[in-house]
Design a protein around this motif. Structure first.
Motif, PDB file in Angstrom:
ATOM      1  N   UNK A  27       5.002  -6.595   5.444  1.00 52.61           N
ATOM      2  CA  UNK A  27       5.031  -5.906   6.743  1.00 52.61           C
ATOM      3  C   UNK A  27       4.266  -4.595   6.684  1.00 52.61           C
ATOM      4  N   UNK A  28       4.389  -3.876   5.576  1.00 48.92           N
ATOM      5  CA  UNK A  28       3.657  -2.615   5.421  1.00 48.92           C
ATOM      6  C   UNK A  28       2.155  -2.869   5.436  1.00 48.92           C
ATOM      7  N   UNK A  29       1.718  -3.868   4.691  1.00 47.07           N
ATOM      8  CA  UNK A  29       0.284  -4.194   4.648  1.00 47.07           C
ATOM      9  C   UNK A  29      -0.221  -4.630   6.018  1.00 47.07           C
ATOM     10  N   UNK A  30       0.594  -5.397   6.730  1.00 46.18           N
ATOM     11  CA  UNK A  30       0.210  -5.826   8.078  1.00 46.18           C
ATOM     12  C   UNK A  30       0.094  -4.636   9.021  1.00 46.18           C
ATOM     13  N   UNK A  31       1.072  -3.750   8.987  1.00 45.98           N
ATOM     14  CA  UNK A  31       1.054  -2.574   9.860  1.00 45.98           C
ATOM     15  C   UNK A  31      -0.128  -1.663   9.563  1.00 45.98           C
ATOM     16  N   UNK A  32      -0.547  -1.621   8.323  1.00 48.22           N
ATOM     17  CA  UNK A  32      -1.651  -0.755   7.915  1.00 48.22           C
ATOM     18  C   UNK A  32      -3.012  -1.459   7.970  1.00 48.22           C
ATOM     19  N   UNK A  33      -3.011  -2.721   8.401  1.00 48.24           N
ATOM     20  CA  UNK A  33      -4.257  -3.508   8.466  1.00 48.24           C
ATOM     21  C   UNK A  33      -4.998  -3.498   7.136  1.00 48.24           C
ATOM     22  N   UNK A  34      -4.255  -3.626   6.050  1.00 49.65           N
ATOM     23  CA  UNK A  34      -4.877  -3.648   4.732  1.00 49.65           C
ATOM     24  C   UNK A  34      -5.600  -4.985   4.580  1.00 49.65           C
ATOM     25  N   UNK A  35      -6.898  -4.963   4.300  1.00 49.41           N
ATOM     26  CA  UNK A  35      -7.709  -6.183   4.407  1.00 49.41           C
ATOM     27  C   UNK A  35      -7.735  -7.097   3.185  1.00 49.41           C
ATOM     28  N   UNK A  36      -7.007  -6.777   2.128  1.00 44.85           N
ATOM     29  CA  UNK A  36      -7.104  -7.565   0.895  1.00 44.85           C
ATOM     30  C   UNK A  36      -5.748  -8.112   0.478  1.00 44.85           C
ATOM     31  N   UNK A  37      -5.755  -9.210  -0.272  1.00 46.45           N
ATOM     32  CA  UNK A  37      -4.553  -9.652  -0.964  1.00 46.45           C
ATOM     33  C   UNK A  37      -4.265  -8.632  -2.054  1.00 46.45           C
ATOM     34  N   UNK A  38      -2.988  -8.464  -2.392  1.00 45.29           N
ATOM     35  CA  UNK A  38      -2.626  -7.390  -3.324  1.00 45.29           C
ATOM     36  C   UNK A  38      -1.758  -7.865  -4.473  1.00 45.29           C
ATOM     37  N   UNK A  39      -1.753  -7.030  -5.503  1.00 42.65           N
ATOM     38  CA  UNK A  39      -0.820  -7.133  -6.614  1.00 42.65           C
ATOM     39  C   UNK A  39      -0.050  -5.817  -6.653  1.00 42.65           C
ATOM     40  N   UNK A  40       1.281  -5.927  -6.681  1.00 39.69           N
ATOM     41  CA  UNK A  40       2.155  -4.745  -6.747  1.00 39.69           C
ATOM     42  C   UNK A  40       3.199  -5.001  -7.820  1.00 39.69           C
ATOM     43  N   UNK A  41       3.465  -3.992  -8.636  1.00 37.67           N
ATOM     44  CA  UNK A  41       4.528  -4.075  -9.631  1.00 37.67           C
ATOM     45  C   UNK A  41       5.749  -3.302  -9.161  1.00 37.67           C
ATOM     46  N   UNK A  42       6.924  -3.881  -9.365  1.00 39.27           N
ATOM     47  CA  UNK A  42       8.180  -3.189  -9.043  1.00 39.27           C
ATOM     48  C   UNK A  42       9.073  -3.239 -10.274  1.00 39.27           C
ATOM     49  N   UNK A  43       9.540  -2.067 -10.676  1.00 38.05           N
ATOM     50  CA  UNK A  43      10.487  -1.960 -11.780  1.00 38.05           C
ATOM     51  C   UNK A  43      11.788  -1.396 -11.238  1.00 38.05           C
ATOM     52  N   UNK A  44      12.878  -2.096 -11.512  1.00 34.32           N
ATOM     53  CA  UNK A  44      14.213  -1.615 -11.157  1.00 34.32           C
ATOM     54  C   UNK A  44      14.837  -1.071 -12.428  1.00 34.32           C
ATOM     55  N   UNK A  45      15.200   0.205 -12.374  1.00 33.71           N
ATOM     56  CA  UNK A  45      15.662   0.888 -13.582  1.00 33.71           C
ATOM     57  C   UNK A  45      16.910   1.713 -13.280  1.00 33.71           C
ATOM     58  N   UNK A  46      17.301   2.556 -14.223  1.00 30.03           N
ATOM     59  CA  UNK A  46      18.467   3.415 -14.042  1.00 30.03           C
ATOM     60  C   UNK A  46      18.021   4.877 -13.947  1.00 30.03           C
TER      61      UNK A  46
END
Length: 170
Positions: A27-46
């Protein structure tokens, strides 16, 4: 989109946190009209690990809720056209734009959801939207920038029905 997840802690969420992350990022990429497929890393930590990272990378000696590590060097939002000239920001095999990494303290998610009187889902979604906007070049160092980010975060979550009132409609 490639979403790389790393769980450094047991995640006690009662919802599919990977699916929620995917939806908020999309949804963020759509709202920002980001024109490319993406790779994002998410780390859940303490809190202990995010405290250490905050001290090392930001020289702030305390824990925090979320850290963003942009890889693309987007200096301003909507500065995306320049990215095609920067070949090293695209994954050599997938061709996806490597936006960066998001690190979230699960302890902070739980604590802040209670403090702010909304669901854990809302807090988690908010932190992902917030961090994604950082990866896309937004900041909140002055009141005008903070207002822009706040409005964008609210819109993204509202479109997904992750609001303070509607908590389980993802």
């Amino acid at each position: 989109m490639t979403l790389l997840f790393e769980e450094e802690v047991k995640v006690p969420f009662s919802f599919d946190y990977k699916e929620v992350a995917q939806k908020v990022i999309d949804q963020t990429l759509e709202e920002e009209d980001f024109p490319f497929d993406v790779e994002v890393g998410i780390t859940l930590t303490d809190d202990e690990n995010i405290h250490s990272m905050n001290k090392e990378f930001r020289e702030i000696d305390r824990s925090t809720d979320v850290l963003s590590f942009p890889l693309m060097g987007i200096e301003q939002p909507f500065d995306y056209e320049k990215l095609e000239e920067m070949g090293d920001v695209f994954h050599p095999e997938s061709g996806e734009a490597m936006l960066g990494d998001i690190v979230i303290s699960v302890e902070h998610v739980l604590k802040q959801a209670e403090e702010y009187g909304h669901s854990v889902l809302r807090e988690y979604g908010f932190l992902i939207a917030h961090s994604m906007l950082h990866l896309l070049g937004y900041d909140h160092m002055v009141p005008e920038e903070a207002a822009i980010m706040e409005n964008k975060q609210t819109k993204i979550l509202d479109l997904l029905n992750i609001t303070r009132e509607e908590e389980e409609n993802v």
